[in-house]
Design a protein around this motif. Structure first.
Motif, PDB file in Angstrom:
ATOM      1  N   ASP A  25      40.603  52.965  41.590  1.00 22.59           N
ATOM      2  CA  ASP A  25      39.685  51.997  40.990  1.00 22.59           C
ATOM      3  C   ASP A  25      39.330  50.992  42.080  1.00 22.59           C
ATOM      4  O   ASP A  25      40.106  50.081  42.382  1.00 22.59           O
ATOM      5  CB  ASP A  25      40.332  51.285  39.802  1.00 22.59           C
ATOM      6  CG  ASP A  25      40.482  52.194  38.595  1.00 22.59           C
ATOM      7  OD1 ASP A  25      39.454  52.633  38.070  1.00 22.59           O
ATOM      8  OD2 ASP A  25      41.629  52.474  38.198  1.00 22.59           O
ATOM      9  N   ILE A  26      38.162  51.172  42.666  1.00 22.74           N
ATOM     10  CA  ILE A  26      37.758  50.372  43.818  1.00 22.74           C
ATOM     11  C   ILE A  26      36.750  49.300  43.424  1.00 22.74           C
ATOM     12  O   ILE A  26      36.851  48.140  43.852  1.00 22.74           O
ATOM     13  CB  ILE A  26      37.152  51.279  44.910  1.00 22.74           C
ATOM     14  CG1 ILE A  26      38.188  52.319  45.358  1.00 22.74           C
ATOM     15  CG2 ILE A  26      36.666  50.465  46.097  1.00 22.74           C
ATOM     16  CD1 ILE A  26      37.635  53.365  46.323  1.00 22.74           C
ATOM     17  N   PHE A  27      35.791  49.667  42.599  1.00 23.39           N
ATOM     18  CA  PHE A  27      34.690  48.750  42.300  1.00 23.39           C
ATOM     19  C   PHE A  27      35.181  47.469  41.619  1.00 23.39           C
ATOM     20  O   PHE A  27      34.822  46.363  42.044  1.00 23.39           O
ATOM     21  CB  PHE A  27      33.655  49.436  41.415  1.00 23.39           C
ATOM     22  CG  PHE A  27      32.392  48.637  41.238  1.00 23.39           C
ATOM     23  CD1 PHE A  27      31.298  48.871  42.041  1.00 23.39           C
ATOM     24  CD2 PHE A  27      32.300  47.650  40.259  1.00 23.39           C
ATOM     25  CE1 PHE A  27      30.132  48.128  41.885  1.00 23.39           C
ATOM     26  CE2 PHE A  27      31.150  46.901  40.093  1.00 23.39           C
ATOM     27  CZ  PHE A  27      30.052  47.139  40.912  1.00 23.39           C
ATOM     28  N   ALA A  28      35.972  47.593  40.563  1.00 18.43           N
ATOM     29  CA  ALA A  28      36.339  46.434  39.748  1.00 18.43           C
ATOM     30  C   ALA A  28      37.037  45.335  40.541  1.00 18.43           C
ATOM     31  O   ALA A  28      36.642  44.168  40.475  1.00 18.43           O
ATOM     32  CB  ALA A  28      37.196  46.871  38.563  1.00 18.43           C
ATOM     33  N   PRO A  29      38.093  45.634  41.310  1.00 18.44           N
ATOM     34  CA  PRO A  29      38.767  44.541  42.027  1.00 18.44           C
ATOM     35  C   PRO A  29      37.914  43.919  43.122  1.00 18.44           C
ATOM     36  O   PRO A  29      37.986  42.708  43.346  1.00 18.44           O
ATOM     37  CB  PRO A  29      40.018  45.213  42.608  1.00 18.44           C
ATOM     38  CG  PRO A  29      39.715  46.667  42.638  1.00 18.44           C
ATOM     39  CD  PRO A  29      38.814  46.910  41.472  1.00 18.44           C
ATOM     40  N   LEU A  30      37.070  44.719  43.784  1.00 14.91           N
ATOM     41  CA  LEU A  30      36.213  44.153  44.819  1.00 14.91           C
ATOM     42  C   LEU A  30      35.063  43.356  44.201  1.00 14.91           C
ATOM     43  O   LEU A  30      34.649  42.329  44.750  1.00 14.91           O
ATOM     44  CB  LEU A  30      35.671  45.256  45.720  1.00 14.91           C
ATOM     45  CG  LEU A  30      36.713  45.983  46.579  1.00 14.91           C
ATOM     46  CD1 LEU A  30      36.030  46.965  47.522  1.00 14.91           C
ATOM     47  CD2 LEU A  30      37.563  44.994  47.383  1.00 14.91           C
ATOM     48  N   ALA A  31      34.557  43.821  43.062  1.00  9.06           N
ATOM     49  CA  ALA A  31      33.511  43.077  42.367  1.00  9.06           C
ATOM     50  C   ALA A  31      34.022  41.714  41.915  1.00  9.06           C
ATOM     51  O   ALA A  31      33.297  40.716  41.967  1.00  9.06           O
ATOM     52  CB  ALA A  31      32.998  43.876  41.170  1.00  9.06           C
ATOM     53  N   ALA A  32      35.274  41.669  41.469  1.00  6.08           N
ATOM     54  CA  ALA A  32      35.858  40.392  41.044  1.00  6.08           C
ATOM     55  C   ALA A  32      35.905  39.393  42.193  1.00  6.08           C
ATOM     56  O   ALA A  32      35.842  38.183  41.971  1.00  6.08           O
ATOM     57  CB  ALA A  32      37.262  40.628  40.493  1.00  6.08           C
ATOM     58  N   TRP A  49      32.332  47.025  36.543  1.00  2.00           N
ATOM     59  CA  TRP A  49      32.556  45.599  36.778  1.00  2.00           C
ATOM     60  C   TRP A  49      33.668  45.087  35.865  1.00  2.00           C
ATOM     61  O   TRP A  49      34.496  44.265  36.262  1.00  2.00           O
ATOM     62  CB  TRP A  49      31.248  44.856  36.537  1.00  2.00           C
ATOM     63  CG  TRP A  49      31.188  43.465  37.064  1.00  2.00           C
ATOM     64  CD1 TRP A  49      32.196  42.735  37.644  1.00  2.00           C
ATOM     65  CD2 TRP A  49      30.042  42.603  37.064  1.00  2.00           C
ATOM     66  NE1 TRP A  49      31.741  41.490  38.004  1.00  2.00           N
ATOM     67  CE2 TRP A  49      30.428  41.387  37.660  1.00  2.00           C
ATOM     68  CE3 TRP A  49      28.732  42.759  36.625  1.00  2.00           C
ATOM     69  CZ2 TRP A  49      29.529  40.312  37.814  1.00  2.00           C
ATOM     70  CZ3 TRP A  49      27.847  41.698  36.783  1.00  2.00           C
ATOM     71  CH2 TRP A  49      28.243  40.490  37.371  1.00  2.00           C
ATOM     72  N   GLY A  50      33.695  45.579  34.627  1.00  3.57           N
ATOM     73  CA  GLY A  50      34.728  45.169  33.689  1.00  3.57           C
ATOM     74  C   GLY A  50      36.043  45.902  33.864  1.00  3.57           C
ATOM     75  O   GLY A  50      37.059  45.517  33.282  1.00  3.57           O
ATOM     76  N   GLY A  51      36.046  46.988  34.642  1.00  3.27           N
ATOM     77  CA  GLY A  51      37.283  47.711  34.908  1.00  3.27           C
ATOM     78  C   GLY A  51      37.741  48.601  33.763  1.00  3.27           C
ATOM     79  O   GLY A  51      38.935  48.822  33.596  1.00  3.27           O
ATOM     80  N   ALA A  58      34.671  58.664  30.050  1.00  6.08           N
ATOM     81  CA  ALA A  58      35.071  58.777  31.448  1.00  6.08           C
ATOM     82  C   ALA A  58      36.576  58.597  31.576  1.00  6.08           C
ATOM     83  O   ALA A  58      37.236  58.022  30.695  1.00  6.08           O
ATOM     84  CB  ALA A  58      34.335  57.739  32.286  1.00  6.08           C
ATOM     85  N   VAL A  59      37.136  59.076  32.679  1.00  3.83           N
ATOM     86  CA  VAL A  59      38.576  58.937  32.919  1.00  3.83           C
ATOM     87  C   VAL A  59      38.868  57.785  33.858  1.00  3.83           C
ATOM     88  O   VAL A  59      40.027  57.483  34.132  1.00  3.83           O
ATOM     89  CB  VAL A  59      39.173  60.237  33.496  1.00  3.83           C
ATOM     90  CG1 VAL A  59      39.060  61.357  32.493  1.00  3.83           C
ATOM     91  CG2 VAL A  59      38.499  60.618  34.811  1.00  3.83           C
ATOM     92  N   SER A  60      37.830  57.140  34.364  1.00  2.00           N
ATOM     93  CA  SER A  60      38.002  56.055  35.322  1.00  2.00           C
ATOM     94  C   SER A  60      36.880  55.049  35.131  1.00  2.00           C
ATOM     95  O   SER A  60      35.836  55.363  34.555  1.00  2.00           O
ATOM     96  CB  SER A  60      37.979  56.601  36.760  1.00  2.00           C
ATOM     97  OG  SER A  60      37.833  55.566  37.712  1.00  2.00           O
ATOM     98  N   SER A  61      37.096  53.849  35.608  1.00  2.00           N
ATOM     99  CA  SER A  61      36.055  52.830  35.538  1.00  2.00           C
ATOM    100  C   SER A  61      35.050  52.943  36.676  1.00  2.00           C
ATOM    101  O   SER A  61      34.050  52.234  36.693  1.00  2.00           O
ATOM    102  CB  SER A  61      36.682  51.424  35.577  1.00  2.00           C
ATOM    103  OG  SER A  61      37.279  51.174  36.845  1.00  2.00           O
ATOM    104  N   GLU A  62      35.297  53.830  37.634  1.00  2.00           N
ATOM    105  CA  GLU A  62      34.451  53.929  38.808  1.00  2.00           C
ATOM    106  C   GLU A  62      33.011  54.311  38.465  1.00  2.00           C
ATOM    107  O   GLU A  62      32.775  55.120  37.569  1.00  2.00           O
ATOM    108  CB  GLU A  62      35.013  54.973  39.779  1.00  2.00           C
ATOM    109  CG  GLU A  62      36.202  54.493  40.581  1.00  2.00           C
ATOM    110  CD  GLU A  62      35.793  53.446  41.604  1.00  2.00           C
ATOM    111  OE1 GLU A  62      35.435  53.805  42.737  1.00  2.00           O
ATOM    112  OE2 GLU A  62      35.833  52.241  41.261  1.00  2.00           O
ATOM    113  N   PRO A  63      32.025  53.751  39.193  1.00  2.00           N
ATOM    114  CA  PRO A  63      30.626  54.140  38.973  1.00  2.00           C
ATOM    115  C   PRO A  63      30.377  55.573  39.433  1.00  2.00           C
ATOM    116  O   PRO A  63      31.157  56.147  40.189  1.00  2.00           O
ATOM    117  CB  PRO A  63      29.835  53.159  39.853  1.00  2.00           C
ATOM    118  CG  PRO A  63      30.791  52.101  40.264  1.00  2.00           C
ATOM    119  CD  PRO A  63      32.153  52.708  40.222  1.00  2.00           C
ATOM    120  N   CYS A  64      29.262  56.120  38.980  1.00  2.00           N
ATOM    121  CA  CYS A  64      28.843  57.433  39.468  1.00  2.00           C
ATOM    122  C   CYS A  64      28.279  57.322  40.879  1.00  2.00           C
ATOM    123  O   CYS A  64      27.907  56.241  41.328  1.00  2.00           O
ATOM    124  CB  CYS A  64      27.769  58.025  38.561  1.00  2.00           C
ATOM    125  SG  CYS A  64      28.353  58.494  36.932  1.00  2.00           S
TER     126      CYS A  64
END
Length: 476
Positions: free
Chosen positions: A245-252, A404-406, A428-434
């Protein structure tokens, strides 16, 4: 809960120890339940219409066990995030020091990475992944990140100065003209084959080391989906993003909305959100375009969105007074239909539905998207703060909001749904974007590159958007 009644003068009535212990244990639970109840609607909903049927008389609010479950889920999520973010927090703190050294240096600042494009090239569902991908690269390559595009500069703020224009002036003051031919940043390649070769196979830190500046130009995608397959950077990904999960923590860290706009979001949330909030992102436009894209006649029905959203509510045991359906749609009639099905008092939305298109100078509405960029940001931010999301498959606006919300959203799928290979929805199985280029990219790559992309256990997550969703499984 009230205090014990006053004792009569001269009479001592000590409370048993066991009673005091029980009170101390129950007070926080009762107080919490009272706070949740306090933000719920204040009238009975008996007789109100949902899906055309009257409800049976039931409890005024969700059962106490549901409240306990909600709080337990929140605690669990907090523990999970704390566990996965601990190493990353140290990395981000180190980055802050490096960035401040770049912008405050009395000599020529350190090497940099700049993300650049114009708003007219894409909507915010494509722009924000590019910025977050840039931060990931800057962290990995030990470079300072700068951003140049109107939307980010207008709506986002940070304790760090990410402005490329500011930094270009600083460089010039130290005798380094970033527009001079010998100083122009080396551009990261973009295109199915060339970008895959660099992001998946090159040691990017070493590959760009000779260049003082590196530029991501119009990379309007979640290119991190390629980087996680790169063997040269496996240790970096494993250390700081063990769950991928890369997007959510970096977006925060980087997507901090300016107070002027954030206040509107917080005010709306305080006024309208309840115990459990289900986002609904329904896209009806943008179909019948490319032959491999979505066909209008195969769009999911509005009723199917509502059925899935309602089912999510019921699986959690949430009473109607404690749920809100936050709707973001691109056609006015969608709001009316959803309210008729789920109940007008439980469907919430901003700007009275579709906001007018903006022609504000420097903030151009792009990609045939409805509303203004501000209203789009507000909708996306609020969806990211919902408890769950039902969204239109292949829509970057929806899956970036969930990222963004994770949390992992439910995708509503185009098609006639005659076969099990074409379901109505999937989660989906992950919060990651496509990675929206994934399917076309895999068609053009050689076997070595395709196998490299598929070496990532979550590669399917990155491919479940755009192209082929309109195709029926006729061979079945």
């Amino acid at each position: 809960m009230g205090q014990p009644s006053a004792e009569k003068p001269g009479i001592s009535r000590p409370w048993p120890k066991i009673t005091l212990t029980l009170l101390l244990l129950l007070l926080p639970l009762l107080a919490s339940a009272y706070r949740v109840r306090g933000v719920s609607a204040e009238k009975d909903d008996a007789g109100q219409e949902v899906s055309g049927k009257s409800h049976h008389h039931g409890p005024f609010h969700s059962h106490g066990s549901v409240l306990q479950k909600m709080r337990a889920m929140q605690r669990l999520k907090a523990v999970e995030w704390e566990m996965r973010l601990e190493p990353l927090e140290d990395l981000l703190e180190a980055y802050k020091e490096r960035h401040n050294a770049c912008v405050n240096s009395k000599t020529l600042p350190g090497k940099y990475l700049v993300v650049r494009f114009e708003d007219k090239d894409a909507g915010i569902g494509n722009q924000l992944p590019s910025v977050v991908s840039g931060l990931l690269l800057a962290l990995m390559m030990d470079r300072c990140l700068f951003v140049e595009f109107p939307f980010f500069n207008k709506f986002f703020d940070h304790e760090l100065d990410f402005s490329w224009k500011h930094h270009a002036k600083r460089l010039l003051a130290h005798g380094h003209n970033a527009t001079a031919p010998e100083n122009v940043p080396d551009r990261i390649p973009f295109g199915y084959v060339t970008i895959a070769d660099v992001w998946m196979f090159k040691n990017m830190t070493a590959y760009f080391e000779p260049h003082y500046g590196v530029e991501m130009w119009k990379d309007l995608d979640w290119s991190a989906a390629l980087l996680v397959n790169n063997p040269h950077h496996k240790d970096f990904i494993d250390t700081y993003f063990p769950t991928r999960d890369i997007f959510a923590p970096l977006a925060a860290f980087i997507l901090k909305i300016k107070p002027k706009y954030d206040k509107k979001i917080k005010d709306f949330k305080h006024k309208n959100f309840r115990l459990f909030n289900i986002g609904m992102q329904i896209r009806r436009r943008k179909c019948n375009g490319d032959e491999n894209e979505l066909l209008c006649e195969l769009r999911p029905t509005i009723e199917s969105y509502c059925t899935v959203a309602r089912h999510i509510q019921l699986t959690h045991g949430i009473h109607d007074n404690d749920v809100r359906f936050f709707l973001a749609a691109d056609e006015p009639e969608t709001y009316t239909q959803v309210m008729n099905i789920l109940g007008a008092d439980r469907v919430i939305y901003t700007d009275n539905g579709i906001a007018p298109t903006s022609s504000e100078k420097g903030v151009i509405n792009s990609a045939d998207n409805p509303g203004t960029l501000e209203s789009a940001l507000q909708d996306m931010a609020l969806m990211s703060q919902c408890n769950d999301l039902v969204m239109t498959v292949a829509s970057s606006f929806g899956y970036v909001a969930a990222a963004w919300g994770g949390y992992a959203p439910v995708h509503m799928v185009y098609g006639r749904h005659k076969y099990s290979q074409n379901p109505y929805f999937w989660r989906a199985v992950s919060s990651e974007p496509c990675y929206w280029q994934a399917k076309n990219m895999m068609r053009e790559l050689d076997a070595r590159a395709v196998n490299q992309f598929r070496s990532n256990p979550v590669w399917m997550q990155y491919t479940q958007c755009h192209n082929d969703w309109n195709l029926e499984e006729e061979s079945t």
